[in-house]
Design a protein around this motif. Structure first.
Motif, mmCIF file in Angstrom:
data_model
loop_
_atom_site.group_PDB
_atom_site.id
_atom_site.type_symbol
_atom_site.label_atom_id
_atom_site.label_comp_id
_atom_site.label_asym_id
_atom_site.label_seq_id
_atom_site.Cartn_x
_atom_site.Cartn_y
_atom_site.Cartn_z
ATOM 1 N N GLY A 118 0.567 -1.260 -0.042
ATOM 2 C CA GLY A 118 -0.086 -0.137 0.060
ATOM 3 C C GLY A 118 0.758 1.262 -0.076
ATOM 4 O O GLY A 118 2.107 1.305 0.251
ATOM 5 N N ILE A 119 0.123 2.333 -0.244
ATOM 6 C CA ILE A 119 0.895 3.503 -0.234
ATOM 7 C C ILE A 119 -0.076 4.645 0.564
ATOM 8 O O ILE A 119 -1.325 4.673 0.478
ATOM 9 N N GLY A 120 0.675 5.391 1.305
ATOM 10 C CA GLY A 120 0.007 6.419 2.121
ATOM 11 C C GLY A 120 -0.773 7.309 1.382
ATOM 12 O O GLY A 120 -1.596 7.936 1.891
ATOM 13 N N GLY A 121 -0.275 7.763 0.024
ATOM 14 C CA GLY A 121 -1.372 8.544 -0.766
ATOM 15 C C GLY A 121 -2.652 8.088 -1.022
ATOM 16 O O GLY A 121 -3.808 8.855 -1.060
ATOM 17 N N GLY A 122 -2.790 6.709 -1.000
ATOM 18 C CA GLY A 122 -4.348 6.172 -1.208
ATOM 19 C C GLY A 122 -4.934 6.570 -0.078
ATOM 20 O O GLY A 122 -6.191 6.896 -0.020
ATOM 21 N N ASN A 123 -4.397 6.211 1.346
ATOM 22 C CA ASN A 123 -5.126 6.583 2.501
ATOM 23 C C ASN A 123 -5.653 8.382 2.328
ATOM 24 O O ASN A 123 -6.623 8.643 3.313
ATOM 25 N N GLN A 173 -8.286 0.566 -3.018
ATOM 26 C CA GLN A 173 -7.483 -0.823 -2.845
ATOM 27 C C GLN A 173 -5.999 -0.421 -2.566
ATOM 28 O O GLN A 173 -5.160 -1.349 -1.995
ATOM 29 N N PHE A 174 -5.309 0.553 -2.966
ATOM 30 C CA PHE A 174 -4.001 1.156 -2.686
ATOM 31 C C PHE A 174 -3.690 1.248 -1.166
ATOM 32 O O PHE A 174 -2.744 1.469 -0.753
ATOM 33 N N GLU A 181 8.578 8.721 -5.237
ATOM 34 C CA GLU A 181 7.699 9.619 -4.793
ATOM 35 C C GLU A 181 6.550 9.117 -4.510
ATOM 36 O O GLU A 181 5.525 9.713 -3.678
ATOM 37 N N ALA A 182 6.097 8.238 -5.196
ATOM 38 C CA ALA A 182 4.753 7.363 -4.939
ATOM 39 C C ALA A 182 4.476 6.229 -3.929
ATOM 40 O O ALA A 182 3.643 6.087 -3.278
ATOM 41 N N ILE A 183 5.543 5.572 -3.829
ATOM 42 C CA ILE A 183 5.633 4.525 -2.926
ATOM 43 C C ILE A 183 6.156 4.975 -1.494
ATOM 44 O O ILE A 183 7.288 5.205 -1.303
ATOM 45 N N VAL A 184 5.186 5.469 -0.844
ATOM 46 C CA VAL A 184 5.509 6.318 0.560
ATOM 47 C C VAL A 184 4.564 5.736 1.553
ATOM 48 O O VAL A 184 3.301 5.775 1.278
ATOM 49 N N PRO A 185 5.194 5.155 2.847
ATOM 50 C CA PRO A 185 6.564 4.925 2.858
ATOM 51 C C PRO A 185 7.434 3.829 2.269
ATOM 52 O O PRO A 185 6.636 2.817 1.811
ATOM 53 N N VAL A 186 8.426 3.786 1.953
ATOM 54 C CA VAL A 186 9.001 2.894 1.163
ATOM 55 C C VAL A 186 9.264 1.795 1.905
ATOM 56 O O VAL A 186 9.602 0.618 1.314
#
Length: 329
Positions: free
Chosen positions: A171-176, A189-190, A221-226
């Motif tokens: 998952g990625i924080g941007g989705g939240n 779903q991300f 920059e998209a996969i945060v946190p790495v």
């Protein structure tokens, strides 16, 4: 909504040449039913004609000494926009038969639905060639590959290498952040902690005897946190672990020379990629073969514009799509 895609003349000619060499895989005997079913897995609800139309492959597979390659694009994109200006021609020049699949709704819808396209593509290419398939995904495309290999276990014997590039594995924080209200199904779903990701990562994150290579970057920059990127059971390779100080962003993975070298290493050897096998001086290379700096810049700008357009205009829902019945014990 107008989408931006204007490849350079040289790349446009390559796309045209590829189209002339072969368009779509022909429907094989025995697939005339309105929906497809994979062996040892749930039935597919998408009609065969739709699944076939989304798959592009050479009219003739010319390299029997190597596994054919299936490329799976990510969110808000298409096969052409993600792969046909860079990876596809580079892989063809390197001696690989290359196939691609267009996920529905530019991969903004339910990933469970989009996975059916990948399931069908792997099964069709394997049946057509009689060989295992190498699958490469970018961003969300890796989720479809992983979901397919998890819930359609027969595919595990049909795939040699699965190479994940910029995979939002946990998952990625941007989705939240983006999905505090209504948003596109894939964006739900991300989200870290989504029902989809809990099901995807339960029990075994890398099932079967497939060789799993997972490439990630500390500057994505998209996969945060790495820390969400590494997968249990995969060969997890950070770009900075190979080339200290290298900057590789989410989209620039698609033209980064070192990432490409690692992909080729995985495809051309038994098992996963191994950075120690890369030629001396690899870290001095910038772009993968055939991609100019201007093409890389143009492709990046186009991808950003299309992502912004899709995030704004895609059909939105207040909640994550329900998990399919086959995910239940």
């Amino acid at each position: 909504m107008t989408r931006l895609w204007n490849p350079s003349r040289s790349r446009a000619l390559k796309v045209l040449a590829a189209a002339m060499l072969g368009l779509f895989v022909a429907v094989l005997p025995g697939t005339t039913s309105p929906a497809a079913a994979a062996v040892d897995g749930p039935p597919l609800n998408t009609p065969v004609s739709v699944l076939d139309a989304a798959l592009s492959c050479p009219g003739t597979f010319l390299h029997p000494d190597r596994e054919p390659v299936l490329l799976v694009h990510g969110t808000s994109s298409t096969y052409d926009e993600t792969w046909e200006w860079g990876y596809s021609p580079a892989l063809r020049d390197a001696g690989y038969d290359v196939c691609g699949v267009d996920l529905p709704n530019r991969a903004m819808g339910d990933i469970q639905v989009a996975t059916e396209y990948v399931v069908h593509a792997i099964d069709r290419i394997h049946a057509t060639t009689g060989r295992k398939v190498d699958v490469i995904g970018h961003s969300q495309g890796n989720m479809e590959i992983r979901w397919a290999l998890k819930w359609w276990p027969s595919l595990q014997a049909q795939v040699d290498d699965a190479v994940f590039v910029a995979d939002p594995g946990h998952g990625i924080g941007g989705g939240n952040l983006l999905c505090t209200g209504s948003c596109a199904p894939a964006m739900h779903q991300f989200r870290i902690g989504s029902n989809f990701l809990v099901a995807l990562n339960a029990v075994d994150e890398t099932p079967g005897s497939v060789s799993y290579t997972n490439l990630y970057s500390l500057t994505d920059e998209a996969i945060v946190p790495v820390t969400t990127a590494p997968l249990d059971g995969a060969r997890n390779i950070s770009m900075q672990g190979v080339c200290p100080g290298r900057t590789v962003g989410h989209f620039s993975f698609l033209y980064d020379a070192v990432a490409y070298r690692l992909v080729i290493d995985a495809l051309s050897h038994s098992g996963t990629a191994e950075p120690a096998r890369l030629p001396l001086g690899t870290c001095l290379d910038v772009n993968l073969p055939g991609v100019s700096p201007s093409e890389a810049s143009t492709a990046t700008a186009i991808a950003a514009a299309n992502l912004n357009a899709e995030v704004l205009n895609a059909t939105k829902f207040p909640a994550e799509p329900p998990l399919r019945a086959y995910t239940q014990p």
